[in-house]
Enzyme design. Structure first.
Site, PDB file in Angstrom:
ATOM      1  CG  HIS A  16      -1.994  -0.945   1.241  1.00  0.00           C
ATOM      2  ND1 HIS A  16      -3.084  -0.823   0.416  1.00  0.00           N
ATOM      3  CD2 HIS A  16      -2.189  -2.074   1.956  1.00  0.00           C
ATOM      4  CE1 HIS A  16      -3.908  -1.834   0.625  1.00  0.00           C
ATOM      5  NE2 HIS A  16      -3.384  -2.611   1.555  1.00  0.00           N
ATOM      6  CB  CYS A  28      -3.116   3.536  -3.365  1.00  0.00           C
ATOM      7  SG  CYS A  28      -3.576   1.799  -3.338  1.00  0.00           S
TER       8      CYS A  28
END
Length: 100
Positions: A16, A28
Site C-alpha cells: 500500500h 495507490c
C-alpha cells in the site's frame, strides 16, 4: 509502500502507498488505475495474471512473449516507473532486467 519489481517479461506489484487515508490515496489509485486498467488487455493476450487475496499483490508475466506483448508490458512499466520517480517515498521500483 508499494513495491514494484520488474524482471524479464514479468511485473510484480505489492503493498500500500500509505500516501493518505483509505479512499483518498491518490498514489495507490494511480498505480491501481494503471495496472487494473491494463488487465483486460493482458488477459485477452495470454498473459498470466496472479493475484494474492491474503496481501495486496499482483503479478503479470508474459507466457509467450511477442513484440506486441513486450510493447504492452513496457508501456505499463514506463507509466509505473514515472510514478515511482514522482513519489519515491511511497513507491519503490526495482528493475532486475539490467542484472539479467
Amino acid at each position: 509502500m508499494i513495491k514494484l519489481t520488474v524482471s524479464h517479461h514479468k511485473l510484480t506489484a505489492s503493498g500500500h502507498a500509505l500516501f493518505a487515508k483509505k479512499g483518498q490515496d491518490i498514489v495507490c489509485a494511480a498505480v491501481s488505475g494503471i495496472i487494473f486498467g491494463a488487465l483486460p488487455w493482458f488477459e485477452t493476450n495470454s498473459i498470466a495474471v496472479q493475484e494474492d487475496a491474503t496481501v495486496p499483490s499482483l503479478s503479470l508475466e508474459l507466457v509467450q512473449p511477442t513484440a506486441k506483448l513486450i510493447t504492452g508490458l513496457s508501456v505499463v512499466i514506463m507509466q509505473l516507473k514515472t510514478l515511482a520517480h514522482s513519489y519515491p517515498q511511497f513507491i519503490s521500483f526495482e528493475d532486475q532486467r539490467k542484472d539479467e
